[in-house]
Design an enzyme around this catalytic site. Structure first.
Site, PDB file in Angstrom:
ATOM      1  N   ASP A 173       0.883  -1.214  -0.029  1.00 38.03           N
ATOM      2  CA  ASP A 173       0.287  -0.272  -0.114  1.00 38.03           C
ATOM      3  C   ASP A 173       1.135   1.284  -0.044  1.00 38.03           C
ATOM      4  O   ASP A 173       0.302   2.377   0.407  1.00 38.03           O
ATOM      5  CB  ASP A 173      -0.957  -0.032   1.254  1.00 38.03           C
ATOM      6  CG  ASP A 173      -1.912  -1.129   1.337  1.00 38.03           C
ATOM      7  OD1 ASP A 173      -2.481  -1.750   0.331  1.00 38.03           O
ATOM      8  OD2 ASP A 173      -1.911  -1.752   2.307  1.00 38.03           O
ATOM      9  N   LYS A 185       2.226   2.051  -5.276  1.00 38.19           N
ATOM     10  CA  LYS A 185       2.713   1.286  -6.465  1.00 38.19           C
ATOM     11  C   LYS A 185       1.762   1.540  -7.662  1.00 38.19           C
ATOM     12  O   LYS A 185       2.371   1.917  -8.684  1.00 38.19           O
ATOM     13  CB  LYS A 185       2.927  -0.204  -6.190  1.00 38.19           C
ATOM     14  CG  LYS A 185       4.122  -0.577  -5.373  1.00 38.19           C
ATOM     15  CD  LYS A 185       4.125  -2.166  -5.195  1.00 38.19           C
ATOM     16  CE  LYS A 185       3.029  -2.984  -4.511  1.00 38.19           C
ATOM     17  NZ  LYS A 185       2.870  -2.797  -3.141  1.00 38.19           N
ATOM     18  N   GLY A 233      -4.334  -4.821  -4.100  1.00 44.32           N
ATOM     19  CA  GLY A 233      -5.403  -3.977  -4.284  1.00 44.32           C
ATOM     20  C   GLY A 233      -4.828  -2.689  -4.754  1.00 44.32           C
ATOM     21  O   GLY A 233      -3.868  -2.285  -4.079  1.00 44.32           O
ATOM     22  N   HIS A 234      -5.154  -2.092  -5.823  1.00 45.66           N
ATOM     23  CA  HIS A 234      -4.517  -0.876  -6.006  1.00 45.66           C
ATOM     24  C   HIS A 234      -5.728  -0.059  -6.631  1.00 45.66           C
ATOM     25  O   HIS A 234      -6.549  -0.450  -7.353  1.00 45.66           O
ATOM     26  CB  HIS A 234      -3.424  -0.739  -6.986  1.00 45.66           C
ATOM     27  CG  HIS A 234      -3.295  -1.611  -8.271  1.00 45.66           C
ATOM     28  ND1 HIS A 234      -2.658  -3.102  -8.109  1.00 45.66           N
ATOM     29  CD2 HIS A 234      -3.992  -1.921  -9.452  1.00 45.66           C
ATOM     30  CE1 HIS A 234      -2.867  -3.589  -9.271  1.00 45.66           C
ATOM     31  NE2 HIS A 234      -3.667  -2.673  -9.921  1.00 45.66           N
ATOM     32  N   GLN A 288       2.078  -6.189  -2.791  1.00 47.80           N
ATOM     33  CA  GLN A 288       2.423  -6.194  -1.230  1.00 47.80           C
ATOM     34  C   GLN A 288       3.921  -5.339  -1.176  1.00 47.80           C
ATOM     35  O   GLN A 288       4.184  -4.601  -1.822  1.00 47.80           O
ATOM     36  CB  GLN A 288       2.662  -7.632  -0.761  1.00 47.80           C
ATOM     37  CG  GLN A 288       1.322  -8.087  -0.523  1.00 47.80           C
ATOM     38  CD  GLN A 288       0.815  -8.893  -1.765  1.00 47.80           C
ATOM     39  OE1 GLN A 288       1.650  -9.762  -2.597  1.00 47.80           O
ATOM     40  NE2 GLN A 288      -0.464  -8.993  -2.067  1.00 47.80           N
TER      41      GLN A 288
HETATM   42  P1  IMP Z   1      -2.376 -12.794   2.800  1.00 46.16           P
HETATM   43  O1  IMP Z   1      -1.610 -12.535   1.853  1.00 46.16           O
HETATM   44  O2  IMP Z   1      -3.950 -12.882   2.485  1.00 46.16           O
HETATM   45  O3  IMP Z   1      -2.162 -14.422   3.040  1.00 46.16           O
HETATM   46  O4  IMP Z   1      -2.149 -12.176   4.019  1.00 46.16           O
HETATM   47  C1  IMP Z   1      -1.041 -12.207   4.766  1.00 46.16           C
HETATM   48  C2  IMP Z   1      -0.534 -10.620   5.255  1.00 46.16           C
HETATM   49  O5  IMP Z   1      -0.442  -9.896   4.189  1.00 46.16           O
HETATM   50  C3  IMP Z   1      -1.978  -9.878   5.996  1.00 46.16           C
HETATM   51  O6  IMP Z   1      -1.268  -9.293   7.138  1.00 46.16           O
HETATM   52  C4  IMP Z   1      -2.414  -9.058   5.077  1.00 46.16           C
HETATM   53  O7  IMP Z   1      -3.123  -8.015   5.460  1.00 46.16           O
HETATM   54  C5  IMP Z   1      -1.273  -8.831   4.152  1.00 46.16           C
HETATM   55  N1  IMP Z   1      -1.475  -8.374   2.882  1.00 46.16           N
HETATM   56  C6  IMP Z   1      -1.648  -9.414   1.861  1.00 46.16           C
HETATM   57  N2  IMP Z   1      -1.713  -8.443   0.665  1.00 46.16           N
HETATM   58  C7  IMP Z   1      -1.571  -7.093   1.026  1.00 46.16           C
HETATM   59  C8  IMP Z   1      -1.612  -6.067   0.104  1.00 46.16           C
HETATM   60  O8  IMP Z   1      -1.859  -5.984  -0.977  1.00 46.16           O
HETATM   61  N3  IMP Z   1      -1.399  -4.783   1.084  1.00 46.16           N
HETATM   62  C9  IMP Z   1      -1.300  -4.691   2.326  1.00 46.16           C
HETATM   63  N4  IMP Z   1      -1.152  -5.986   2.946  1.00 46.16           N
HETATM   64  C10 IMP Z   1      -1.368  -7.138   2.575  1.00 46.16           C
HETATM   65 MG    MG Z   2      -2.662  -2.219  -2.079  1.00 46.51          MG
END
Ligand code: IMP
Ligand code: MG
Length: 423
Positions: A12, A15, A39-40, A223
């Site tokens: 977040d 990007k 997500g963007h 991420q």
């Molecule tokens: P997962 O990727 O759904 O398995 O989540 C694992 C961890 O990564 C959690 O703390 C999520 O909130 C974090 N996370 C996954 N994708 C994102 C992202 O795109 N932005 C911020 N945090 C993320």
């Molecule tokens: Mg994002």
């Protein structure tokens, strides 16, 4: 030209916006890891697009590729294509390519992700999109590939081979296994496969031949560096490797071809989900960052935790990624805060350190050591060049640049395409 972009913090960082801005200069934009946990939000003129899978470069002329290191939920993909087409953006097979070896996220992965998270004594706070369980199947060699999805016979065979095992896994975790056995599952996925079949691609081949021909490629990470499955803040991480070197591994491009590694760095820090965040602010400053920065997750809508800029974590990102330049985002959000604090080190067990400890539980005990910088009051949202920034804001940028030891190339002061400028 081969450029890799990664998030330097916990995701977040903005990007999407930076890639959207740069993509015009690239022939190909490729996603290399993660799935629809990302997500963007991309704003073009007055239209706001929320994308999870499709790379941000989509709205420009570049060809966009989904690499084999990603995990793809075909329902989400079909929905994003529908949404874009409704908005008047054509999604032809010339425009989008999906690698045949991409792992497919199936409904049982999502079910298992939810069940596992519910049973964990200490939660990770996953996005419950089945990401981790799709990667488990990739490593266990029990995945459904994109090439399986688009071939009816192969898909039926694959799902029938996997059904009893998936049923057992769900039952063992106290869930309802009918999600695997319901007769409509195969039909639904055959139909999704038909819709996505035209997009089949060989991403490594395409990127390498494009580079051979002098065309330019942008690899877009999802991420952030500290959510990396190997080098992040275990166990509070995602299940893919998010750092720059992984772009090469996941896309099948040699490291000798990389020209530039761009860090996306937020002017402060945020984190969604559980895990240590040493500079987290629960008082007024945190509220300011949250409210002014609109810090809500794009995928889950969860409130993001907010804190001051964390230099030890940023230094580690510089090492993990080998950055050649930085895009500093959301500088405008700091307007009105005085002082603006930079965490330059941590106190841990009576010692001051300037680099994160090797272990996550130690990081959780770190107490930040701050350096105070003067704040500024000027609204930055219409600033279009570095020289127009108030002096105190430029001093802040310079201080971050000096401490990280990497030049700031772009600065962004708002969500619009025109609100990012070169330093
Ligand atoms: P997962 O990727 O759904 O398995 O989540 C694992 C961890 O990564 C959690 O703390 C999520 O909130 C974090 N996370 C996954 N994708 C994102 C992202 O795109 N932005 C911020 N945090 C993320
Ligand atoms: Mg994002």
């Amino acid at each position: 030209m081969f450029t890799i972009i990664t998030g330097a913090q916990f995701g977040d960082e903005g990007k999407g916006k930076v890639v959207d801005l740069m993509a015009g200069d690239y022939d190909i934009v490729a996603r290399f890891q993660g799935g629809d946990n990302a997500g963007h939000t991309v704003k073009v003129k007055d239209e706001v697009y929320k994308l999870h899978l499709i790379p941000s470069g989509f709205l420009l002329d570049s060809r966009v590729l989904i690499g084999p290191g990603t995990v793809l939920n075909p329902e989400v993909m079909v929905e994003e294509i529908r949404m874009l087409e409704e908005a008047g953006v054509q999604v032809s097979a010339k425009k989008l390519g999906i690698d045949g070896k991409t792992s497919i996220i199936m409904p049982y992965h999502i079910e298992l992700d939810g069940l596992r998270e519910a049973s964990r004594p200490e939660k990770i706070g996953t996005t419950k999109r089945g990401i981790g369980f799709a990667y488990i199947d990739k490593i266990a060699r029990d995945e459904v590939h994109f090439s399986d999805l688009i071939d009816e016979k192969r898909l039926m065979q694959r799902l029938s081979d996997l059904a009893s095992q998936k049923e057992e896994e769900i039952k063992a975790m106290g869930g309802d296994p009918t999600i695997v056995t319901e007769s409509s599952l195969v039909e639904r996925y055959i139909s999704l496969g038909r819709k996505l079949a035209p997009y089949l691609a060989d991403v490594s081949y395409e990127i390498n031949t494009a580079l051979d021909e002098g065309r330019s490629v942008l690899a877009e990470g999802a991420q952030g560096s500290h959510l990396d499955v190997i080098h992040g803040t275990q166990k509070f991480v995602t299940s893919s490797s998010t750092i720059a070197g992984s772009a090469c591994a996941y896309l099948g491009v040699g490291p000798t071809r990389v020209n530039e590694v761009l860090a996306i760095v937020k002017s402060y820090i945020t984190r969604v989900g559980a895990g240590p965040l040493p500079t987290e602010q629960e008082g007024d400053a945190g509220q300011h960052l949250h409210d002014v920065g609109h810090e809500f997750g794009t995928t889950t809508g969860r409130s993001r935790r907010c804190g001051w800029f964390d230099m030890p974590l940023a230094k580690k990102s510089v090492y993990l990624n080998g950055y050649t330049s930085i895009a500093l985002t959301k500088l405008d959000v700091l307007t009105g805060l005085d002082p603006v604090k930079i965490c330059v080190g941590y106190e841990l067990d009576g010692k001051v350190i300037d680099y994160p400890p090797e272990d996550t539980s130690k990081l959780a005990r770190c107490v930040p050591v701050y350096e105070d910088m003067d704040g500024w009051d000027t609204d930055l949202s219409s600033v279009v060049g570095y020289e127009d920034l108030p002096q105190k804001a430029r001093e802040y940028v310079k201080r971050l640049e000096n401490l990280m030891g990497v030049p700031v190339k772009y600065i962004s002061v708002g969500p619009g395409r025109e609100q990012t400028f070169m330093k």
